[in-house]
Design a protein around this motif. Structure first.
Motif, PDB file in Angstrom:
ATOM      1  N   MET A  31      42.591  42.593  45.403  1.00  0.00           N
ATOM      2  CA  MET A  31      43.402  43.668  45.073  1.00  0.00           C
ATOM      3  C   MET A  31      44.077  44.586  45.874  1.00  0.00           C
ATOM      4  O   MET A  31      45.444  44.979  46.010  1.00  0.00           O
ATOM      5  CB  MET A  31      42.746  44.074  43.658  1.00  0.00           C
ATOM      6  CG  MET A  31      42.462  43.398  42.660  1.00  0.00           C
ATOM      7  SD  MET A  31      41.754  44.042  40.970  1.00  0.00           S
ATOM      8  CE  MET A  31      43.490  44.146  40.224  1.00  0.00           C
ATOM      9  N   GLY A  32      43.023  45.117  46.957  1.00  0.00           N
ATOM     10  CA  GLY A  32      43.734  46.032  47.809  1.00  0.00           C
ATOM     11  C   GLY A  32      44.606  45.204  48.830  1.00  0.00           C
ATOM     12  O   GLY A  32      45.508  46.012  49.247  1.00  0.00           O
ATOM     13  N   GLY A  33      44.312  44.207  49.114  1.00  0.00           N
ATOM     14  CA  GLY A  33      45.225  43.612  50.075  1.00  0.00           C
ATOM     15  C   GLY A  33      46.550  43.291  49.400  1.00  0.00           C
ATOM     16  O   GLY A  33      47.601  43.233  50.188  1.00  0.00           O
ATOM     17  N   GLN A  34      46.740  42.674  48.318  1.00  0.00           N
ATOM     18  CA  GLN A  34      47.894  42.547  47.848  1.00  0.00           C
ATOM     19  C   GLN A  34      48.752  43.945  47.363  1.00  0.00           C
ATOM     20  O   GLN A  34      50.069  44.085  47.901  1.00  0.00           O
ATOM     21  CB  GLN A  34      47.787  41.826  46.277  1.00  0.00           C
ATOM     22  CG  GLN A  34      48.894  41.328  45.462  1.00  0.00           C
ATOM     23  CD  GLN A  34      49.832  42.402  45.169  1.00  0.00           C
ATOM     24  OE1 GLN A  34      49.454  43.350  44.532  1.00  0.00           O
ATOM     25  NE2 GLN A  34      51.113  42.159  44.831  1.00  0.00           N
ATOM     26  N   ALA A  35      48.001  45.003  47.335  1.00  0.00           N
ATOM     27  CA  ALA A  35      48.784  46.399  47.175  1.00  0.00           C
ATOM     28  C   ALA A  35      49.451  46.718  48.554  1.00  0.00           C
ATOM     29  O   ALA A  35      50.376  47.048  48.619  1.00  0.00           O
ATOM     30  CB  ALA A  35      47.828  47.350  46.558  1.00  0.00           C
ATOM     31  N   VAL A  36      48.470  46.321  49.690  1.00  0.00           N
ATOM     32  CA  VAL A  36      48.999  46.697  51.009  1.00  0.00           C
ATOM     33  C   VAL A  36      50.087  45.971  51.436  1.00  0.00           C
ATOM     34  O   VAL A  36      51.143  46.055  52.059  1.00  0.00           O
ATOM     35  CB  VAL A  36      47.895  46.366  52.014  1.00  0.00           C
ATOM     36  CG1 VAL A  36      48.353  46.658  53.553  1.00  0.00           C
ATOM     37  CG2 VAL A  36      46.840  47.626  51.798  1.00  0.00           C
ATOM     38  N   LEU A  37      50.044  44.559  51.173  1.00  0.00           N
ATOM     39  CA  LEU A  37      50.971  43.456  51.559  1.00  0.00           C
ATOM     40  C   LEU A  37      52.302  43.482  50.581  1.00  0.00           C
ATOM     41  O   LEU A  37      53.472  43.411  51.099  1.00  0.00           O
ATOM     42  CB  LEU A  37      50.789  42.105  51.326  1.00  0.00           C
ATOM     43  CG  LEU A  37      49.247  41.622  52.330  1.00  0.00           C
ATOM     44  CD1 LEU A  37      48.864  40.343  52.086  1.00  0.00           C
ATOM     45  CD2 LEU A  37      49.872  41.489  53.742  1.00  0.00           C
ATOM     46  N   GLY A  38      52.154  44.022  49.475  1.00  0.00           N
ATOM     47  CA  GLY A  38      53.342  44.129  48.564  1.00  0.00           C
ATOM     48  C   GLY A  38      54.127  43.134  48.242  1.00  0.00           C
ATOM     49  O   GLY A  38      55.466  43.060  48.054  1.00  0.00           O
ATOM     50  N   ILE A  39      53.563  41.731  48.431  1.00  0.00           N
ATOM     51  CA  ILE A  39      54.293  40.566  47.970  1.00  0.00           C
ATOM     52  C   ILE A  39      53.943  40.174  46.628  1.00  0.00           C
ATOM     53  O   ILE A  39      52.978  39.653  46.210  1.00  0.00           O
ATOM     54  CB  ILE A  39      53.690  39.451  49.142  1.00  0.00           C
ATOM     55  CG1 ILE A  39      53.977  39.932  50.388  1.00  0.00           C
ATOM     56  CG2 ILE A  39      54.504  38.119  48.919  1.00  0.00           C
ATOM     57  CD1 ILE A  39      53.185  38.721  51.450  1.00  0.00           C
ATOM     58  N   ALA A  40      55.130  40.176  45.754  1.00  0.00           N
ATOM     59  CA  ALA A  40      54.752  39.757  44.402  1.00  0.00           C
ATOM     60  C   ALA A  40      54.307  38.576  44.053  1.00  0.00           C
ATOM     61  O   ALA A  40      53.586  38.212  43.242  1.00  0.00           O
ATOM     62  CB  ALA A  40      56.239  40.108  43.540  1.00  0.00           C
ATOM     63  N   ALA A  41      54.708  37.691  44.869  1.00  0.00           N
ATOM     64  CA  ALA A  41      54.529  36.261  44.504  1.00  0.00           C
ATOM     65  C   ALA A  41      52.791  35.956  44.860  1.00  0.00           C
ATOM     66  O   ALA A  41      52.470  35.103  44.357  1.00  0.00           O
ATOM     67  CB  ALA A  41      55.185  35.095  45.439  1.00  0.00           C
ATOM     68  N   LEU A  42      52.354  36.590  45.897  1.00  0.00           N
ATOM     69  CA  LEU A  42      50.923  36.582  46.097  1.00  0.00           C
ATOM     70  C   LEU A  42      50.194  37.471  45.048  1.00  0.00           C
ATOM     71  O   LEU A  42      50.028  38.682  45.520  1.00  0.00           O
ATOM     72  CB  LEU A  42      50.945  37.054  47.545  1.00  0.00           C
ATOM     73  CG  LEU A  42      49.243  36.815  48.190  1.00  0.00           C
ATOM     74  CD1 LEU A  42      49.037  35.237  48.368  1.00  0.00           C
ATOM     75  CD2 LEU A  42      49.373  37.259  49.640  1.00  0.00           C
ATOM     76  N   SER A  43      49.749  37.068  44.047  1.00  0.00           N
ATOM     77  CA  SER A  43      49.125  37.711  42.964  1.00  0.00           C
ATOM     78  C   SER A  43      47.628  37.982  43.587  1.00  0.00           C
ATOM     79  O   SER A  43      47.106  37.039  44.256  1.00  0.00           O
ATOM     80  CB  SER A  43      48.792  36.967  41.716  1.00  0.00           C
ATOM     81  OG  SER A  43      48.173  35.935  41.639  1.00  0.00           O
ATOM     82  N   PRO A  44      46.901  38.983  43.090  1.00  0.00           N
ATOM     83  CA  PRO A  44      45.490  39.225  43.493  1.00  0.00           C
ATOM     84  C   PRO A  44      44.564  37.720  42.965  1.00  0.00           C
ATOM     85  O   PRO A  44      43.546  37.750  43.705  1.00  0.00           O
ATOM     86  CB  PRO A  44      45.099  40.478  42.643  1.00  0.00           C
ATOM     87  CG  PRO A  44      46.226  41.235  42.375  1.00  0.00           C
ATOM     88  CD  PRO A  44      47.411  40.095  42.494  1.00  0.00           C
ATOM     89  N   LEU A  45      44.963  37.315  42.065  1.00  0.00           N
ATOM     90  CA  LEU A  45      44.014  36.160  41.532  1.00  0.00           C
ATOM     91  C   LEU A  45      44.221  34.897  42.664  1.00  0.00           C
ATOM     92  O   LEU A  45      43.055  34.597  43.020  1.00  0.00           O
ATOM     93  CB  LEU A  45      44.981  35.515  40.181  1.00  0.00           C
ATOM     94  CG  LEU A  45      44.448  36.383  39.007  1.00  0.00           C
ATOM     95  CD1 LEU A  45      45.035  37.590  38.868  1.00  0.00           C
ATOM     96  CD2 LEU A  45      44.626  35.195  37.508  1.00  0.00           C
ATOM     97  N   VAL A  46      45.391  34.836  43.089  1.00  0.00           N
ATOM     98  CA  VAL A  46      45.551  33.638  44.227  1.00  0.00           C
ATOM     99  C   VAL A  46      44.659  34.127  45.303  1.00  0.00           C
ATOM    100  O   VAL A  46      44.228  33.372  46.253  1.00  0.00           O
ATOM    101  CB  VAL A  46      47.108  33.545  44.562  1.00  0.00           C
ATOM    102  CG1 VAL A  46      47.031  32.625  45.641  1.00  0.00           C
ATOM    103  CG2 VAL A  46      47.733  32.939  43.143  1.00  0.00           C
ATOM    104  N   LEU A  47      44.894  35.403  45.775  1.00  0.00           N
ATOM    105  CA  LEU A  47      44.410  35.847  47.057  1.00  0.00           C
ATOM    106  C   LEU A  47      42.879  36.110  46.821  1.00  0.00           C
ATOM    107  O   LEU A  47      42.092  35.525  47.873  1.00  0.00           O
ATOM    108  CB  LEU A  47      44.926  37.561  47.327  1.00  0.00           C
ATOM    109  CG  LEU A  47      44.550  38.076  48.606  1.00  0.00           C
ATOM    110  CD1 LEU A  47      44.910  37.295  49.815  1.00  0.00           C
ATOM    111  CD2 LEU A  47      45.223  39.455  48.658  1.00  0.00           C
ATOM    112  N   ALA A  48      42.425  36.205  45.884  1.00  0.00           N
ATOM    113  CA  ALA A  48      40.949  36.229  45.540  1.00  0.00           C
ATOM    114  C   ALA A  48      40.291  34.881  45.741  1.00  0.00           C
ATOM    115  O   ALA A  48      39.360  34.590  46.193  1.00  0.00           O
ATOM    116  CB  ALA A  48      40.495  36.647  44.284  1.00  0.00           C
TER     117      ALA A  48
END
Length: 334
Positions: A31-48
């Protein structure tokens, strides 16, 4: 005589804590990484999920982590699905209109059915085809992990299905505004089309608002109305499996789905205050992210590669089918 299945006793916290702590840490990092990257298509679910896969296939997991990972995959996931009900109301669904709801329902059922049939023709294993069908027809990664509570596919199948719906949902999010501009599609028709066809909620928001506020709001409501159909799909799949099974092998009834329905009704008649609603939405996203981290921790990338390219082709066909059918139906009712 009908057998009674007693609930399993809860595991002691000391056994669950190590694996749960790892899943929580990966979810927070995602969730922190997605907030930093700011890429809407890369959701925290996928990043996790990605972080979990990387951990599993580099660091590895040990026996002490398994109870907490299993807890996250089952209990935490089901709690997140139940709380998804706070994102929906029957009033929102009604605002789409009878014709709009018909477009959404027909598109969903047709896409799910055709994708499963295409999977059989391509030789894709039935559980994996069913997960790709669910993710493509309803709501991406959330639908994949929710439907897997009755599909019971391998973790590698779940990871592959999520990868498919993420890739093709992102392509749809990027392509839909360009196509709408080329053919001058009206805001409500465009919103209904994106809401009925694009996979993830975040992807729909990105695509719909690219054509203005009216299209954005209508697309979001249409998508949430589509998400509401997740409950009857899971109940139907669960009922079909119980009919085919015999005796003690019968899968359990997915009771958490009734919790989801109850929360939708509660949110309709007695919605929480805006601040509380926002907090619940953040909590729901976090619980689902924890579950995806656990899924990644159970995914062996060597087994994932063994699935080959046929499931990827199935995901592409499903994306093209749902987009084309939804577009045609929207033109009919517009």
């Amino acid at each position: 005589m009908t057998s009674v299945v007693l609930p399993r006793p809860a595991l002691p916290l000391r056994l669950v804590a190590p694996g749960l702590a790892l899943c929580l840490a990966l979810a927070l990092l995602a969730m922190g990484g997605q907030a930093v990257l700011g890429i809407a298509a890369l959701s925290p679910l996928v990043l996790a999920l990605i972080l979990g896969v990387v951990w599993r296939n580099t660091v590895g997991t040990i026996a002490v982590l398994q109870p907490g990972i299993a807890f996250s995959l089952k209990r935490v996931l089901r709690a997140g699905v139940v709380l998804l009900g706070f994102q929906l109301t029957l009033t929102q669904a009604a605002s789409v209109g009878v014709s709009g709801l018909a477009v959404i329902a027909v598109t969903l059922v047709a896409t799910f059915t055709v994708t499963k049939l295409l999977g059989r023709l391509l030789g894709v294993p039935a559980p994996l085809a069913e997960l790709i069908a669910a993710g493509s027809s309803i709501c991406g990664a959330s639908a994949v992990i929710a439907v897997n509570t009755v599909t019971n596919a391998d973790d590698e199948d779940v990871a592959y299905a999520i990868a498919c719906v993420t890739v093709f949902g992102t392509l749809a999010m990027l392509g839909a505004p360009m196509l709408a501009a080329a053919i001058d599609l009206g805001p409500r028709a465009y919103g209904l089309w994106t809401g009925a066809s694009i996979h993830e909620v975040a992807q729909v928001v990105g695509a719909a608002f690219a054509r203005g506020e009216e299209a954005g709001h209508f697309g979001t409501i249409a998508k949430l109305s589509r998400v509401m159909l997740l409950a009857p799909l899971i109940l139907t799949l669960g009922a079909l499996r119980r009919e085919r099974a015999e005796g003690a092998a019968r899968p359990p009834l997915p009771w958490f789905v009734f919790g989801f329905i109850a929360v939708v009704l509660l949110n309709t008649v007695l919605p929480p205050a805006p601040a509380l609603h926002a907090a619940i939405a953040r909590g729901t996203a976090f619980l689902l992210t924890v579950a995806l981290a656990a899924m990644g921790l159970e995914t062996d990338i060597r087994r994932l590669k063994a699935r080959g390219l046929r499931p990827l082709a199935l995901g592409a066909m499903a994306a093209v089918f749902i987009s084309g059918l939804a577009f045609a139906l929207v033109q009919l009712v517009a």
